[in-house]
Design a protein around this motif. Structure first.
Motif, PDB file in Angstrom:
ATOM      1  N   GLU A  20      33.381  -0.223  16.762  1.00 16.52           N
ATOM      2  CA  GLU A  20      32.734  -1.360  17.091  1.00 16.52           C
ATOM      3  C   GLU A  20      31.627  -1.945  15.764  1.00 16.52           C
ATOM      4  O   GLU A  20      31.708  -2.967  15.446  1.00 16.52           O
ATOM      5  CB  GLU A  20      31.861  -0.939  17.735  1.00 16.52           C
ATOM      6  CG  GLU A  20      32.815  -1.017  19.502  1.00 16.52           C
ATOM      7  CD  GLU A  20      32.399  -2.239  20.085  1.00 16.52           C
ATOM      8  OE1 GLU A  20      32.623  -2.990  19.423  1.00 16.52           O
ATOM      9  OE2 GLU A  20      33.789  -2.248  21.514  1.00 16.52           O
ATOM     10  N   PRO A  39      42.336  -2.979  20.419  1.00 10.66           N
ATOM     11  CA  PRO A  39      41.360  -3.943  20.696  1.00 10.66           C
ATOM     12  C   PRO A  39      40.080  -4.333  20.223  1.00 10.66           C
ATOM     13  O   PRO A  39      39.869  -5.346  20.140  1.00 10.66           O
ATOM     14  CB  PRO A  39      41.187  -3.060  22.224  1.00 10.66           C
ATOM     15  CG  PRO A  39      42.681  -2.322  22.994  1.00 10.66           C
ATOM     16  CD  PRO A  39      42.718  -2.063  21.498  1.00 10.66           C
ATOM     17  N   ILE A  40      40.012  -3.423  20.219  1.00  9.13           N
ATOM     18  CA  ILE A  40      38.288  -3.496  19.914  1.00  9.13           C
ATOM     19  C   ILE A  40      38.611  -4.393  18.575  1.00  9.13           C
ATOM     20  O   ILE A  40      37.420  -5.352  17.559  1.00  9.13           O
ATOM     21  CB  ILE A  40      37.655  -2.287  19.387  1.00  9.13           C
ATOM     22  CG1 ILE A  40      37.016  -1.017  20.235  1.00  9.13           C
ATOM     23  CG2 ILE A  40      35.979  -2.298  18.607  1.00  9.13           C
ATOM     24  CD1 ILE A  40      36.856   0.068  20.638  1.00  9.13           C
ATOM     25  N   ARG A  41      39.330  -3.361  17.063  1.00 13.80           N
ATOM     26  CA  ARG A  41      39.296  -4.577  16.620  1.00 13.80           C
ATOM     27  C   ARG A  41      40.005  -5.502  16.505  1.00 13.80           C
ATOM     28  O   ARG A  41      39.841  -6.979  15.487  1.00 13.80           O
ATOM     29  CB  ARG A  41      40.547  -4.004  15.037  1.00 13.80           C
ATOM     30  CG  ARG A  41      39.744  -2.288  14.969  1.00 13.80           C
ATOM     31  CD  ARG A  41      40.445  -1.336  13.824  1.00 13.80           C
ATOM     32  NE  ARG A  41      41.656  -1.312  14.458  1.00 13.80           N
ATOM     33  CZ  ARG A  41      42.456   0.067  14.990  1.00 13.80           C
ATOM     34  NH1 ARG A  41      41.123   0.611  15.892  1.00 13.80           N
ATOM     35  NH2 ARG A  41      43.474   0.642  16.214  1.00 13.80           N
ATOM     36  N   LEU A  42      40.696  -5.745  17.132  1.00  7.39           N
ATOM     37  CA  LEU A  42      42.284  -7.582  17.266  1.00  7.39           C
ATOM     38  C   LEU A  42      40.733  -8.227  18.158  1.00  7.39           C
ATOM     39  O   LEU A  42      41.041  -9.485  17.448  1.00  7.39           O
ATOM     40  CB  LEU A  42      42.776  -7.522  18.542  1.00  7.39           C
ATOM     41  CG  LEU A  42      43.944  -5.803  18.229  1.00  7.39           C
ATOM     42  CD1 LEU A  42      45.242  -5.984  19.171  1.00  7.39           C
ATOM     43  CD2 LEU A  42      44.455  -6.565  17.000  1.00  7.39           C
ATOM     44  N   ARG A  43      40.254  -8.243  19.120  1.00 14.50           N
ATOM     45  CA  ARG A  43      38.877  -8.995  19.407  1.00 14.50           C
ATOM     46  C   ARG A  43      38.284  -9.449  18.380  1.00 14.50           C
ATOM     47  O   ARG A  43      37.995 -10.779  18.223  1.00 14.50           O
ATOM     48  CB  ARG A  43      37.878  -7.973  20.455  1.00 14.50           C
ATOM     49  CG  ARG A  43      38.077  -7.797  21.454  1.00 14.50           C
ATOM     50  CD  ARG A  43      37.338  -7.674  22.740  1.00 14.50           C
ATOM     51  NE  ARG A  43      36.512  -6.847  22.552  1.00 14.50           N
ATOM     52  CZ  ARG A  43      36.614  -5.588  23.001  1.00 14.50           C
ATOM     53  NH1 ARG A  43      38.102  -4.956  23.379  1.00 14.50           N
ATOM     54  NH2 ARG A  43      35.797  -4.396  21.911  1.00 14.50           N
ATOM     55  N   ARG A  44      37.740  -9.098  17.013  1.00 13.40           N
ATOM     56  CA  ARG A  44      37.427  -9.644  16.258  1.00 13.40           C
ATOM     57  C   ARG A  44      37.993  -9.935  15.129  1.00 13.40           C
ATOM     58  O   ARG A  44      37.352 -10.961  14.002  1.00 13.40           O
ATOM     59  CB  ARG A  44      36.276  -8.214  15.413  1.00 13.40           C
ATOM     60  CG  ARG A  44      34.646  -8.118  16.943  1.00 13.40           C
ATOM     61  CD  ARG A  44      34.238  -7.186  16.639  1.00 13.40           C
ATOM     62  NE  ARG A  44      32.707  -7.123  17.225  1.00 13.40           N
ATOM     63  CZ  ARG A  44      32.121  -6.142  18.020  1.00 13.40           C
ATOM     64  NH1 ARG A  44      32.221  -5.325  17.476  1.00 13.40           N
ATOM     65  NH2 ARG A  44      31.492  -6.202  19.154  1.00 13.40           N
ATOM     66  N   GLU A 107      47.468  -9.573  23.883  1.00 12.73           N
ATOM     67  CA  GLU A 107      46.791  -9.087  24.869  1.00 12.73           C
ATOM     68  C   GLU A 107      45.015  -9.480  23.779  1.00 12.73           C
ATOM     69  O   GLU A 107      44.440 -10.272  24.613  1.00 12.73           O
ATOM     70  CB  GLU A 107      47.204  -8.218  25.610  1.00 12.73           C
ATOM     71  CG  GLU A 107      45.371  -8.172  26.823  1.00 12.73           C
ATOM     72  CD  GLU A 107      45.425  -7.064  27.379  1.00 12.73           C
ATOM     73  OE1 GLU A 107      44.747  -6.443  28.268  1.00 12.73           O
ATOM     74  OE2 GLU A 107      46.410  -5.790  27.692  1.00 12.73           O
ATOM     75  N   HIS A 108      44.738  -9.485  22.810  1.00 11.14           N
ATOM     76  CA  HIS A 108      43.827  -8.851  22.139  1.00 11.14           C
ATOM     77  C   HIS A 108      43.389  -9.702  21.112  1.00 11.14           C
ATOM     78  O   HIS A 108      42.600  -9.898  20.546  1.00 11.14           O
ATOM     79  CB  HIS A 108      43.803  -7.381  22.490  1.00 11.14           C
ATOM     80  CG  HIS A 108      42.891  -6.873  23.333  1.00 11.14           C
ATOM     81  ND1 HIS A 108      42.188  -6.706  24.713  1.00 11.14           N
ATOM     82  CD2 HIS A 108      44.153  -5.840  24.033  1.00 11.14           C
ATOM     83  CE1 HIS A 108      42.737  -6.562  25.174  1.00 11.14           C
ATOM     84  NE2 HIS A 108      43.476  -5.505  24.707  1.00 11.14           N
ATOM     85  N   ALA A 109      44.662 -10.387  20.650  1.00  5.73           N
ATOM     86  CA  ALA A 109      44.554 -10.886  18.962  1.00  5.73           C
ATOM     87  C   ALA A 109      43.868 -11.874  19.203  1.00  5.73           C
ATOM     88  O   ALA A 109      43.209 -13.224  18.057  1.00  5.73           O
ATOM     89  CB  ALA A 109      45.386 -10.872  18.590  1.00  5.73           C
ATOM     90  N   GLY A 110      43.889 -12.571  20.125  1.00  7.03           N
ATOM     91  CA  GLY A 110      42.840 -13.931  20.454  1.00  7.03           C
ATOM     92  C   GLY A 110      43.326 -15.225  19.346  1.00  7.03           C
ATOM     93  O   GLY A 110      44.882 -15.542  19.020  1.00  7.03           O
TER      94      GLY A 110
END
Length: 135
Positions: A20, A39-44, A107-110
């Motif tokens: 995070e 998912p933590i990394r992919l969200r950002r 799901e998480h790469a936005g």
């Protein structure tokens, strides 16, 4: 970041907290395949490179690395742990782990730009392209 100073795995919550913090920085590059914190990394992330290389290519790279460093600890502090379990993991990665990674990407790469690289040649081309476009 996955290990402490004595090469023990960190507790999952501690490792996630580090991820995070790292991903909150203005810019960063993180190498790793820890699906539990992906998912933590992919969200950002703004860009994601998924190396979906054949098992033979990966095993050849492992063999070369093992030969180069003669096992043990590398000069940068990384400890070379190659065992049968690791080899089986690499051999079965495309069948067992890659689908999970693709689902996490979906799901998480936005809005991140996702590159899926399937050969070392593609990786070299992508590296050259990204170097040209980010200057």
């Amino acid at each position: 970041m996955y290990y402490d100073d004595e090469w023990n795995k960190l507790p999952q919550d501690e490792f996630a907290a580090i991820q995070e913090d790292l991903a909150a920085a203005e810019s960063w590059v993180i190498d790793g395949n820890y699906a539990g914190t992906l998912p933590i990394r992919l969200r950002r992330a703004t860009h994601v490179v998924f190396l979906d290389l054949p098992a033979v290519t990966c095993l050849w790279g492992i063999t070369q690395r093992r030969w180069r460093y003669r096992g043990g600890q590398h000069s940068d502090g990384v400890y070379d742990t190659i065992n049968w379990g690791f080899i089986k993991y690499v051999w079965g990665y495309r069948k067992e782990m890659a689908p999970r990674v693709r689902a996490l990407l979906d799901e998480h790469a936005g809005d991140a730009e996702v590159f899926i690289v399937r050969s070392r040649r593609e990786a070299k081309r992508l590296t050259a392209e990204l170097e040209r476009t980010t200057r």
